[in-house]
Scaffold this active site. Sequence first.
Site, PDB file in Angstrom:
ATOM      1  N   LYS A 112      -4.692  11.803   4.487  1.00  0.00           N
ATOM      2  CA  LYS A 112      -5.881  11.828   3.618  1.00  0.00           C
ATOM      3  C   LYS A 112      -6.869  12.926   3.984  1.00  0.00           C
ATOM      4  CE  LYS A 112      -5.746   7.112   1.978  1.00  0.00           C
ATOM      5  NZ  LYS A 112      -6.355   5.801   1.921  1.00  0.00           N
ATOM      6  N   LYS A 115       5.298   5.325  -1.094  1.00  0.00           N
ATOM      7  CA  LYS A 115       4.808   3.947  -1.097  1.00  0.00           C
ATOM      8  C   LYS A 115       3.950   3.700  -2.336  1.00  0.00           C
ATOM      9  CE  LYS A 115       1.191   3.144   1.048  1.00  0.00           C
ATOM     10  NZ  LYS A 115      -0.029   2.947   1.815  1.00  0.00           N
ATOM     11  N   LYS A 125      -2.746   2.187  -4.189  1.00  0.00           N
ATOM     12  CA  LYS A 125      -3.838   2.059  -5.152  1.00  0.00           C
ATOM     13  C   LYS A 125      -4.298   3.426  -5.602  1.00  0.00           C
ATOM     14  CE  LYS A 125      -5.740  -1.303  -2.335  1.00  0.00           C
ATOM     15  NZ  LYS A 125      -6.898  -1.351  -1.459  1.00  0.00           N
TER      16      LYS A 125
HETATM   17  P1  TYM Z   1      -5.002  -1.757   1.737  1.00  0.00           P
HETATM   18  O1  TYM Z   1      -6.222  -2.157   0.990  1.00  0.00           O
HETATM   19  O2  TYM Z   1      -4.473  -0.383   1.537  1.00  0.00           O
HETATM   20  O3  TYM Z   1      -3.838  -2.762   1.458  1.00  0.00           O
HETATM   21  C1  TYM Z   1      -4.036  -4.161   1.526  1.00  0.00           C
HETATM   22  C2  TYM Z   1      -2.775  -4.839   2.042  1.00  0.00           C
HETATM   23  O4  TYM Z   1      -1.660  -4.558   1.187  1.00  0.00           O
HETATM   24  C3  TYM Z   1      -0.588  -3.996   1.933  1.00  0.00           C
HETATM   25  N1  TYM Z   1       0.112  -3.018   1.096  1.00  0.00           N
HETATM   26  C4  TYM Z   1       1.413  -3.056   0.798  1.00  0.00           C
HETATM   27  N2  TYM Z   1       2.387  -3.922   1.122  1.00  0.00           N
HETATM   28  C5  TYM Z   1       3.629  -3.690   0.629  1.00  0.00           C
HETATM   29  N3  TYM Z   1       3.938  -2.620  -0.153  1.00  0.00           N
HETATM   30  C6  TYM Z   1       2.998  -1.722  -0.495  1.00  0.00           C
HETATM   31  N4  TYM Z   1       3.302  -0.681  -1.263  1.00  0.00           N
HETATM   32  C7  TYM Z   1       1.668  -1.924  -0.025  1.00  0.00           C
HETATM   33  N5  TYM Z   1       0.509  -1.241  -0.184  1.00  0.00           N
HETATM   34  C8  TYM Z   1      -0.431  -1.920   0.513  1.00  0.00           C
HETATM   35  C9  TYM Z   1      -1.264  -3.339   3.121  1.00  0.00           C
HETATM   36  O5  TYM Z   1      -0.371  -3.135   4.195  1.00  0.00           O
HETATM   37  C10 TYM Z   1      -2.363  -4.315   3.437  1.00  0.00           C
HETATM   38  O6  TYM Z   1      -1.866  -5.401   4.200  1.00  0.00           O
HETATM   39  N6  TYM Z   1      -6.900  -0.721   6.250  1.00  0.00           N
HETATM   40  C11 TYM Z   1      -6.481  -1.803   5.374  1.00  0.00           C
HETATM   41  C12 TYM Z   1      -7.589  -2.826   5.133  1.00  0.00           C
HETATM   42  C13 TYM Z   1      -8.170  -3.381   6.374  1.00  0.00           C
HETATM   43  C14 TYM Z   1      -7.554  -4.351   7.215  1.00  0.00           C
HETATM   44  C15 TYM Z   1      -8.481  -4.576   8.268  1.00  0.00           C
HETATM   45  C16 TYM Z   1      -6.338  -5.027   7.174  1.00  0.00           C
HETATM   46  C17 TYM Z   1      -9.395  -3.071   6.911  1.00  0.00           C
HETATM   47  N7  TYM Z   1      -9.568  -3.790   8.033  1.00  0.00           N
HETATM   48  C18 TYM Z   1      -8.209  -5.501   9.279  1.00  0.00           C
HETATM   49  C19 TYM Z   1      -6.058  -5.933   8.214  1.00  0.00           C
HETATM   50  C20 TYM Z   1      -6.979  -6.163   9.234  1.00  0.00           C
HETATM   51  C21 TYM Z   1      -6.079  -1.231   4.010  1.00  0.00           C
HETATM   52  O7  TYM Z   1      -6.624  -0.222   3.583  1.00  0.00           O
HETATM   53  O8  TYM Z   1      -5.231  -2.001   3.285  1.00  0.00           O
END
Ligand code: TYM
Length: 336
Positions: free
Chosen positions: A121, A201, A204
Amino acid sequence: MSSEAAATRPRVLSGITATGKLHIGNYIGALSVWAREQDRFENYFFIADLHALTIPENIQPDALRERVTEIVALYVACGLDVDKSVLFLQSRVPAHASLAWIFNCVTPIGWLERMTQYKSKSDRANPSAGLLTYPSLMAADILLYQPDFVPVGDDQRQHIELTRNIAQRFNSMFGEAFSIPEPMIRTSGARIMGLDDPNVKMSKSLAESRDGHAVGLLDPPNKIRKTIMRSVTDSGTEVRGDGLGAGVENLLVLHEALTDTTREDSLAEFEGKGYGVLKKALAEVVIEHVSAIQERYNEIRADRSYLDRILAEGAEKAANIADETARNAMRLTGLL
Ligand code: TYM
């Protein structure tokens, strides 16, 4: 659930960043697992709104507020039960930001620069300091609650490894403040790929600019059908278990995750059939799932005061735990 029963269960914590629309990958990799396993754990789930600020060019204040309400409604619609899970907004528990600062000060820059998400990013002009320190805020999110497990998709594995390293570094520098959590990542379905390109992948951010990339949890049935029927496979025509390309593999994984079946089951159903048959069956399964979520979503989304109450109560419960951990870290570093 009595609080005594809850206290003996292992604790889980996880969150979703409030950027972009939630998609079927978020559901399969994270939300559906959180909801399904709720009775086994003491559960904390939050919406990462502070993390949504790390790309300042994308900050739209009104849209961010709307997104937060949309996500909390989706949490409930996907089956998170406020009697079993604490749901809260990251920015409403100030300990997240204050512990993140302490972690920024004990984390070598090199650890942050190595993160693949940062590398992918930060090629934009002028990446913010927040983009670099994103993982130390994530470490604070997690470690404040001393969870046993962090249920996430595969893309968060490296951030959780870093969280463990930060916890160990803090503990060895100042004393045992943090327990070391384990990631909880499903064996299949933890990395759903883009429907327009099975080599990237599903994300969003790509879904914002590419129409056929993802199925959004709030997409109408005709759009879902179109996205899946047009999804990219390969030059073959029928499903062959011994030579699956990335696109067909992704469709099978989606089908298996949503129907709770194995590869054996899905090959028994689709082996030798045309890709169109698989796509049609998958579209129906996805629509069935998503429609049930949307029905519940539509019932609660308009009730703003109900959703605000969930977040207000959640913040209070979350802060009870987070504040104690943060105070301990402040004592150990001499801030208290
Ligand atoms: P984020 O918002 O990108 O995604 C949220 C959750 O969805 C999962 N995920 C996926 N799983 C399977 N296939 C995909 N294509 C896919 N895309 C996303 C992510 O692995 C995630 O579990 N940094 C994190 C948010 C966060 C967080 C935390 C998570 C902030 N603090 C503390 C756990 C603990 C994020 O941006 O996820």
